[in-house]
Write a protein that holds these residues in place. Structure first.
Motif, mmCIF file in Angstrom:
data_model
loop_
_atom_site.group_PDB
_atom_site.id
_atom_site.type_symbol
_atom_site.label_atom_id
_atom_site.label_comp_id
_atom_site.label_asym_id
_atom_site.label_seq_id
_atom_site.Cartn_x
_atom_site.Cartn_y
_atom_site.Cartn_z
ATOM 1 N N GLY A 259 39.287 30.820 33.070
ATOM 2 C CA GLY A 259 38.511 31.861 33.724
ATOM 3 C C GLY A 259 37.046 31.482 33.668
ATOM 4 N N GLY A 260 36.344 31.606 34.781
ATOM 5 C CA GLY A 260 34.946 31.176 34.849
ATOM 6 C C GLY A 260 34.035 31.863 33.841
ATOM 7 N N LEU A 261 34.219 33.176 33.638
ATOM 8 C CA LEU A 261 33.442 33.916 32.641
ATOM 9 C C LEU A 261 34.230 34.101 31.352
ATOM 10 C CD1 LEU A 261 32.007 36.766 34.912
ATOM 11 C CD2 LEU A 261 30.708 34.874 33.925
ATOM 12 N N CYS A 262 35.488 34.489 31.502
ATOM 13 C CA CYS A 262 36.309 34.867 30.350
ATOM 14 C C CYS A 262 37.769 34.563 30.658
ATOM 15 C CB CYS A 262 36.110 36.358 30.080
ATOM 16 S SG CYS A 262 37.100 37.051 28.759
ATOM 17 N N TYR A 263 38.515 34.130 29.661
ATOM 18 C CA TYR A 263 39.938 33.903 29.886
ATOM 19 C C TYR A 263 40.688 35.237 29.906
ATOM 20 C CZ TYR A 263 44.786 32.848 29.278
ATOM 21 O OH TYR A 263 46.154 32.823 29.453
ATOM 22 N N SER A 264 40.620 35.980 28.808
ATOM 23 C CA SER A 264 41.388 37.216 28.690
ATOM 24 C C SER A 264 40.464 38.395 28.414
ATOM 25 C CB SER A 264 42.400 37.082 27.540
ATOM 26 O OG SER A 264 43.046 38.314 27.312
ATOM 27 N N LEU A 265 40.367 39.291 29.371
ATOM 28 C CA LEU A 265 39.531 40.487 29.226
ATOM 29 C C LEU A 265 40.434 41.643 28.814
ATOM 30 C CD1 LEU A 265 36.704 41.677 29.511
ATOM 31 C CD2 LEU A 265 37.215 42.126 31.908
ATOM 32 N N SER A 266 40.552 41.829 27.501
ATOM 33 C CA SER A 266 41.425 42.881 26.975
ATOM 34 C C SER A 266 40.569 43.909 26.245
ATOM 35 C CB SER A 266 42.462 42.282 26.036
ATOM 36 O OG SER A 266 41.832 41.570 24.994
ATOM 37 N N GLU A 267 40.433 45.057 26.858
ATOM 38 C CA GLU A 267 39.674 46.174 26.305
ATOM 39 C C GLU A 267 38.156 45.973 26.362
ATOM 40 O OE1 GLU A 267 41.172 47.327 22.487
ATOM 41 O OE2 GLU A 267 43.237 47.108 23.151
ATOM 42 N N GLY A 268 37.691 44.788 26.654
ATOM 43 C CA GLY A 268 36.257 44.545 26.759
ATOM 44 C C GLY A 268 35.750 44.827 28.157
ATOM 45 N N SER A 269 34.474 44.498 28.385
ATOM 46 C CA SER A 269 33.897 44.709 29.714
ATOM 47 C C SER A 269 32.926 43.593 30.066
ATOM 48 C CB SER A 269 33.200 46.074 29.786
ATOM 49 O OG SER A 269 32.183 46.152 28.824
ATOM 50 N N ILE A 270 32.871 43.306 31.354
ATOM 51 C CA ILE A 270 31.947 42.313 31.901
ATOM 52 C C ILE A 270 31.251 42.968 33.082
ATOM 53 C CG2 ILE A 270 31.705 40.072 33.014
ATOM 54 C CD1 ILE A 270 34.221 39.162 31.547
ATOM 55 N N HIS A 271 29.913 42.974 33.059
ATOM 56 C CA HIS A 271 29.142 43.624 34.113
ATOM 57 C C HIS A 271 27.978 42.731 34.566
ATOM 58 C CE1 HIS A 271 31.308 47.247 33.049
ATOM 59 N NE2 HIS A 271 30.863 47.160 31.817
ATOM 60 N N ASN A 272 27.758 42.725 35.866
ATOM 61 C CA ASN A 272 26.590 42.098 36.477
ATOM 62 C C ASN A 272 26.462 40.608 36.159
ATOM 63 O OD1 ASN A 272 24.539 43.112 38.300
ATOM 64 N ND2 ASN A 272 23.070 42.280 36.834
ATOM 65 N N CYS A 273 27.511 39.862 36.432
ATOM 66 C CA CYS A 273 27.523 38.416 36.165
ATOM 67 C C CYS A 273 27.831 37.646 37.444
ATOM 68 C CB CYS A 273 28.563 38.095 35.101
ATOM 69 S SG CYS A 273 28.196 38.792 33.482
ATOM 70 N N HIS A 274 27.516 36.353 37.425
ATOM 71 C CA HIS A 274 27.738 35.493 38.587
ATOM 72 C C HIS A 274 28.184 34.112 38.126
ATOM 73 C CE1 HIS A 274 26.864 32.813 41.952
ATOM 74 N NE2 HIS A 274 26.986 33.888 42.711
ATOM 75 N N ILE A 275 29.179 33.563 38.823
ATOM 76 C CA ILE A 275 29.623 32.179 38.601
ATOM 77 C C ILE A 275 29.521 31.426 39.922
ATOM 78 C CG2 ILE A 275 31.652 30.722 38.178
ATOM 79 C CD1 ILE A 275 30.628 31.757 35.620
ATOM 80 N N TYR A 276 28.833 30.290 39.896
ATOM 81 C CA TYR A 276 28.790 29.391 41.048
ATOM 82 C C TYR A 276 29.696 28.219 40.697
ATOM 83 C CZ TYR A 276 27.152 26.314 44.725
ATOM 84 O OH TYR A 276 27.095 25.487 45.822
ATOM 85 N N ASP A 277 30.858 28.172 41.337
ATOM 86 C CA ASP A 277 31.883 27.189 40.970
ATOM 87 C C ASP A 277 32.416 26.436 42.189
ATOM 88 O OD1 ASP A 277 33.109 29.381 42.061
ATOM 89 O OD2 ASP A 277 34.610 29.592 40.493
ATOM 90 N N LYS A 278 31.496 25.987 43.029
ATOM 91 C CA LYS A 278 31.912 25.268 44.241
ATOM 92 C C LYS A 278 32.752 24.056 43.840
ATOM 93 C CE LYS A 278 30.202 23.980 48.712
ATOM 94 N NZ LYS A 278 29.049 24.062 49.592
ATOM 95 N N GLY A 279 33.885 23.907 44.515
ATOM 96 C CA GLY A 279 34.809 22.824 44.205
ATOM 97 C C GLY A 279 35.983 23.274 43.349
ATOM 98 N N ALA A 280 35.913 24.479 42.803
ATOM 99 C CA ALA A 280 36.962 24.969 41.900
ATOM 100 C C ALA A 280 38.208 25.457 42.630
ATOM 101 C CB ALA A 280 36.411 26.086 41.020
ATOM 102 N N ALA A 281 38.153 25.579 43.939
ATOM 103 C CA ALA A 281 39.312 26.082 44.686
ATOM 104 C C ALA A 281 40.532 25.192 44.502
ATOM 105 C CB ALA A 281 38.965 26.201 46.172
#
Length: 194
Positions: A83-105
Motif C-alpha cells: 500500500g502506498g501509504l499504509c498496508y493495513s488500515l485497521s481502526e486507524g485513520s489517514i487524512h489529507n495525504c497524496h502519493i505520486y506513484d507513476k508506473g505503479a499500475a
C-alpha cells in the motif's frame, strides 16, 4: 503512542536479501506499527526491496493517525502485497495525504493509497490515475469514499483540495497541529512545502 512530525525520507533503500515469512509482519519507511500520530512527513525517491513480505509506504499497520503526508517516486514493486501509504488500515485513520506513484499500475497486489481497510477511515487522500490501479486494493466489501484517483492533468486542483482541508477540517479537528501547505514541484507533483 507518540508523534512523528516533519520527517523526510529521501533516496532511501530498505532491503533484505533473505526471504522472510509472511507471518513476520511488514515494513514501512517511517514505522512498522503506528499507534500514535504521523503528520507532515514526506518520502521521495525511495525503495523498499523485501521479498515475500507486506509493505506500507509510510507505515505497515495503521491503528493510529496519519495526516498531511506525501510520497513520490517510491518503489515497492519487489514486495508481495503493498500500500502506498499504509498496508493495513485497521481502526486507524489517514487524512489529507497524496502519493505520486507513476508506473505503479503494473505492480500486482497494490493499493495506491492503502492495501486493505478493516474498520479504518480514510479521507481526502489522492493518487494519480493510471491503468487499472486501485486506490484501495482490498476493501473487504466496504465502500471507500475518501480515497481518490485523479487525472494527472488535475494536479493543481488536487493541491487546492489538500490545502482546503488544512484550512477547514484540519483546523477544526486538529487545532494544535501546524500543517505544512501543499505545492506543486517544478515537475508538477503535489508535495509539502518546506
Amino acid at each position: 503512542y507518540g508523534i512523528i512530525r516533519n520527517c523526510k525520507v529521501k533516496n532511501c533503500l530498505i532491503k533484505s536479501d533473505y526471504t522472510t515469512s509472511q507471518s513476520n509482519g511488514g515494513v514501512g519507511f517511517i514505522c512498522r506499527n503506528n499507534y500514535g500520530t504521523i503528520y507532515n512527513c514526506v518520502i521521495t525517491n525511495s525503495t523498499i526491496d523485501y521479498k515475500n513480505i507486506k509493505i506500507g509506504g509510510i507505515t505497515y499497520s495503521g491503528v493510529g493517525t496519519v495526516l498531511n503526508c506525501a510520497g513520490s517516486n517510491i518503489d515497492l514493486s519487489q514486495c508481495t502485497e503493498k500500500g502506498g501509504l499504509c498496508y493495513s488500515l485497521s481502526e486507524g485513520s489517514i487524512h489529507n495525504c497524496h502519493i505520486y506513484d507513476k508506473g505503479a499500475a503494473q505492480w500486482t497486489k497494490y493499493g495506491s493509497l492503502v492495501y486493505a481497510i478493516d474498520n479504518g477511515n480514510i479521507s481526502n487522500c489522492f493518487s494519480i490515475e493510471e491503468g487499472q490501479k486501485k486506490a484501495v486494493y482490498n476493501t473487504s466489501g466496504e465502500s471507500v469514499t475518501g480515497a481518490s484517483l485523479y487525472p494527472e492533468t488535475e494536479s493543481q486542483q488536487t493541491v487546492e483540495k489538500l490545502n482546503q482541508w488544512i484550512e477547514t477540517t484540519g483546523k477544526e479537528l486538529y487545532p494544535d497541529l501546524n500543517f505544512k501547505r501543499w505545492i506543486l514541484t517544478p515537475e508538477g507533483i503535489p508535495t509539502l512545502q518546506d
